[in-house]
Write a protein that holds these residues in place. Structure first.
Motif, PDB file in Angstrom:
ATOM      1  N   GLY A 322      17.251  40.410  47.158  1.00 39.62           N
ATOM      2  CA  GLY A 322      17.491  39.222  47.964  1.00 39.62           C
ATOM      3  C   GLY A 322      18.208  38.143  47.188  1.00 39.62           C
ATOM      4  N   LEU A 323      18.619  37.108  47.895  1.00 37.93           N
ATOM      5  CA  LEU A 323      19.325  35.978  47.302  1.00 37.93           C
ATOM      6  C   LEU A 323      18.544  34.698  47.545  1.00 37.93           C
ATOM      7  N   ASP A 324      18.722  33.746  46.653  1.00 35.19           N
ATOM      8  CA  ASP A 324      18.204  32.399  46.853  1.00 35.19           C
ATOM      9  C   ASP A 324      19.167  31.692  47.809  1.00 35.19           C
ATOM     10  N   GLU A 325      18.764  31.552  49.064  1.00 34.35           N
ATOM     11  CA  GLU A 325      19.685  31.021  50.071  1.00 34.35           C
ATOM     12  C   GLU A 325      19.997  29.551  49.843  1.00 34.35           C
ATOM     13  N   ASP A 326      19.062  28.790  49.278  1.00 31.12           N
ATOM     14  CA  ASP A 326      19.354  27.385  48.964  1.00 31.12           C
ATOM     15  C   ASP A 326      20.463  27.302  47.920  1.00 31.12           C
ATOM     16  N   LYS A 327      20.377  28.149  46.913  1.00 33.19           N
ATOM     17  CA  LYS A 327      21.422  28.176  45.890  1.00 33.19           C
ATOM     18  C   LYS A 327      22.750  28.612  46.493  1.00 33.19           C
ATOM     19  N   LEU A 328      22.714  29.579  47.412  1.00 37.02           N
ATOM     20  CA  LEU A 328      23.934  30.031  48.077  1.00 37.02           C
ATOM     21  C   LEU A 328      24.576  28.892  48.859  1.00 37.02           C
ATOM     22  N   ASP A 329      23.771  28.153  49.626  1.00 36.55           N
ATOM     23  CA  ASP A 329      24.314  27.047  50.417  1.00 36.55           C
ATOM     24  C   ASP A 329      24.880  25.945  49.521  1.00 36.55           C
ATOM     25  N   GLU A 330      24.208  25.673  48.416  1.00 37.89           N
ATOM     26  CA  GLU A 330      24.711  24.649  47.494  1.00 37.89           C
ATOM     27  C   GLU A 330      26.057  25.052  46.908  1.00 37.89           C
ATOM     28  N   THR A 331      26.194  26.336  46.561  1.00 36.93           N
ATOM     29  CA  THR A 331      27.455  26.811  45.990  1.00 36.93           C
ATOM     30  C   THR A 331      28.583  26.719  47.006  1.00 36.93           C
ATOM     31  N   LEU A 332      28.315  27.139  48.245  1.00 35.22           N
ATOM     32  CA  LEU A 332      29.344  27.075  49.283  1.00 35.22           C
ATOM     33  C   LEU A 332      29.739  25.638  49.579  1.00 35.22           C
ATOM     34  N   GLU A 333      28.767  24.748  49.586  1.00 32.15           N
ATOM     35  CA  GLU A 333      29.076  23.339  49.857  1.00 32.15           C
ATOM     36  C   GLU A 333      29.854  22.714  48.707  1.00 32.15           C
ATOM     37  N   GLU A 334      29.499  23.070  47.481  1.00 35.92           N
ATOM     38  CA  GLU A 334      30.168  22.479  46.320  1.00 35.92           C
ATOM     39  C   GLU A 334      31.638  22.865  46.262  1.00 35.92           C
TER      40      GLU A 334
END
Length: 670
Positions: A322-334
């Motif tokens: 699995g993935l850390d979805e919060d980290k994924l969203d932060e990366t996409l937003e950044e």
């Protein structure tokens, strides 16, 4: 032929269906690995997919499915007549776990090749699957030599068959789909990385959805054709949507913003290599085409990450997928990118969260700190405390390390693996024998030697060699097998010092990692208090063993004899189930035996049972301190095995190096 269960009738499993459909739209995505518990429609959904794929145009009469406009110039059935073609459905070819190498890649008729000098080639499953689907159920149980062939074919898009100077090559490009139950073991990292996408599936916990699953399944079993007819319109709609998405796919634009998000996401999750970036790009493009768009949006990149990255970020079989979805969203937003103004025009983005992020309810302990195992209570109901007196909560294992290789002596004939010597279909040639059944591995020099003395009697007049069936010799080969590694772990009070038990668990965890890499089955027997128990029956799932080890409490007396007798009983049952798999017993203890009448003598009698059976054994000596009693060494002698200390267990230990040199010197002197 049985009517397959309709793809559109599968209840739930949105991620699974989406991943399969994306591969139908763009086969370059690279296939799907479906992980999940049994009974979750994994195989049903995969088998139903082939009915949705568009028909193929193939050269008439070609056994290798050559494309009419551009046939394979090296096709064994070529050269082909121009303009002769036919249309047929895409094939879904199933590769059985126990298939032979020749069944997978094809086989040459060795007798005709030697006697007549002709290349008589029978295509295998790779040829059948060309331009279709190759499906492997329980792919994690596939033998290593078949995995190697799959990796070669997937990397080169072709299959090569070499038999004693006779060579055949044909195209083999297919959609690889595998299903597996993680409880039965993991995949080799090389094969795992070849799957473009992965999804985790589980049975629904919603009563209404479960009722609908049962209702549809019963209706299908009662009347497969009638049930399929009721879903014909939905199937036709999805088939048309796949065709439209395939047509739109070349027009989809993958902008620099989306590419930056893809690269940043792969870097943030520290995946190895560049294949993840490429797969994410192809998946995001297929998602846009499936939604009927020509631009890739941020939501496409996010969904692509949830499908393409979970299996690529694992560093060991004990890491949770699995993935850390919060980290994924932060990366996409950044890193910005297209589609930040909404992107809700995708009619079928799949369920939020995708396959990763949430650990299963029964998953092993996660997070920081010690594992919270509830202390057991004594007969009075009060918690017992103190090493050697009662139970202690479980402690975390120390960091694992690379261990020395522990082997079973002799030569076995078990399942292919990487631990002990064995006679196998793969490996180095050690001799020759008369074939028993179909000849698979010709020993050329032995065959020539067998035929040579009879040439005059057979009337040979030319340069050719007259070979008959009785002359043929099968090559015998030696490789490596997997074993059953049964851990017998002392969890008594004498082992309960916190630092000591942490080191012991770290050592067992290291051996479990070694067993995973060598494709072994593992089992776990523990003993403490007044009895022993099978904490984990023999299984291929080393992560299940690690979870049981992590939560193991300690305390109480040391019923060593009970632990050995329990292990002996486990081996007796396993010999009936799998007689070819040789066991290796690893006893982790300081050698003390307490509790009951004559505990030491009883432990000695139990140990001698293993010696009488010829069972290979190793005692990991956990005794510490300046004064050592040497009890573990005495136990190893009773078992007929060897003893190693925790320090010697390390592959890079100085003590182990010195011991290896001494053993090598003594062998040379002998």
């Amino acid at each position: 032929m049985t009517t397959p269960f309709p793809f559109t009738a599968v209840v739930g499993q949105d991620d699974l269906r989406l991943a399969l459909l994306l591969n139908a739209v763009s086969p370059q995505v690279g296939g799907v690995l479906v992980r999940g518990e049994k009974g979750t429609a994994k195989s049903t959904a995969v088998r139903a997919l082939s009915a949705l794929l568009p028909e193929l145009d193939v050269v008439s009469g070609c056994r290798f499915s050559c494309t009419p406009g551009s046939p394979d110039p090296a096709c064994p059935d070529g050269p082909h007549e121009p303009g002769a073609f036919e249309s047929r459905s895409a094939r879904m070819v199933e590769l059985p776990v126990g298939a032979s190498e020749d069944r997978l890649v094809g086989a040459l008729d060795i007798e005709r090749a030697l006697a007549e000098g002709v290349k008589a080639f029978e295509p295998g499953l790779l040829a059948d699957a060309h331009r279709g689907i190759l499906y492997v159920d329980e792919v994690n149980l596939l033998h290593d030599h078949l995995v190697d062939l799959l990796l070669d074919a997937a990397a080169m898009g072709a299959s090569y068959v070499e038999r004693e100077g006779v060579s055949v090559r044909h195209a083999a490009r297919f959609l690889l789909v595998g299903t597996m139950n993680p409880e039965e073991g993991e995949l080799r990292p090389q094969l795992l990385d070849r799957f473009g996408l992965t999804v985790e599936v589980s049975a629904s916990r919603e009563p209404d959805q479960r009722v609908e699953v049962v209702r549809r399944r019963l209706a299908y079993d009662d009347d497969p054709a009638g049930f399929a007819a009721r879903w014909a319109d939905e199937e036709a709609a999805v088939r048309a949507r796949i065709a439209a998405a395939r047509k739109l796919l070349p027009s989809v634009h993958l902008g620099d913003g989306a590419l930056r998000q893809i690269a940043a996401t792969c870097a943030a999750f520290e995946v190895d290599g560049m294949r993840a970036d490429i797969v994410m790009a192809r998946t995001a493009t297929a998602l846009a085409a499936w939604a009927g768009r020509t631009d890739v949006l941020a939501e496409d990149v996010r969904q692509a990450a949830l499908l393409a990255l979970p299996h690529r970020r694992r560093r060991s079989p004990f890491d949770a997928p699995g993935l850390d979805e919060d980290k994924l969203d932060e990366t996409l937003e950044e890193f910005g990118g297209p589609g930040e103004d909404g992107g809700d025009d995708d009619p079928d983005p799949g369920p939020d969260g995708g396959p990763g992020g949430q650990p299963a309810p029964d998953e092993g302990p996660q997070g920081d700190g010690d594992t919270a195992a509830r202390p057991e209570t004594g007969e009075s109901g009060e918690p017992q405390a103190g090493p050697g007196a009662g139970e202690q909560s479980a402690v975390r294992a120390a960091e694992p390390f690379r261990t020395k290789v522990l082997n079973v002596p002799g030569i076995g004939q078990g399942a292919a693996g990487r631990r002990s010597r064995a006679r196998t279909e793969q490996g180095r040639t050690t001799g020759a024998r008369r074939p028993q059944g179909t000849l698979t591995k010709l020993h050329l020099s032995a065959t020539v030697q067998a035929a040579a003395p009879h040439q005059r009697a057979r009337g040979r007049s030319g340069p050719g060699l007259v070979v008959r069936r009785d002359d043929l010799r099968q090559a015998t080969r030696e490789g490596r097998e997997s074993n059953l590694v049964l851990f017998v772990v002392d969890a008594s009070g004498s082992m309960a010092a916190r630092q000591r038990m942490s080191a012991v668990k770290g050592a067992v965890l290291s051996l479990l990692l070694d067993a995973y890499q060598r494709r072994d089955k593992v089992g776990l027997v523990t003993f403490r208090g007044s009895a022993a128990e099978v904490a984990l029956p023999p299984t291929s799932s080393v992560d299940a063993a690690a979870a049981r080890l992590e939560s193991l409490p300690t305390g109480g007396r040391t019923p060593l004899a009970a632990g050995l007798l329990k292990a002996h009983d486990v081996l007796r049952v396993e010999r009936l189930r799998d007689p070819a798999r040789r066991p290796l017993v690893v006893v982790v203890t300081d050698g003390r035996a307490t509790g009951g009448p004559e505990p030491v003598a009883l432990a000695g009698r139990a140990a001698r049972l293993f010696a009488a059976d010829g069972t290979a054994s190793v005692v990991v000596d956990c005794e510490s301190g300046p004064v050592r009693l040497g009890l573990a060494g005495q136990l190893a002698g009773e078992l007929g095995g060897t003893a190693v200390t925790l320090d010697e267990l390390r592959a890079d230990s100085i003590a182990g190096l010195v011991r290896d040199v001494q053993q090598g010197t003594s062998r040379r002197a002998a």
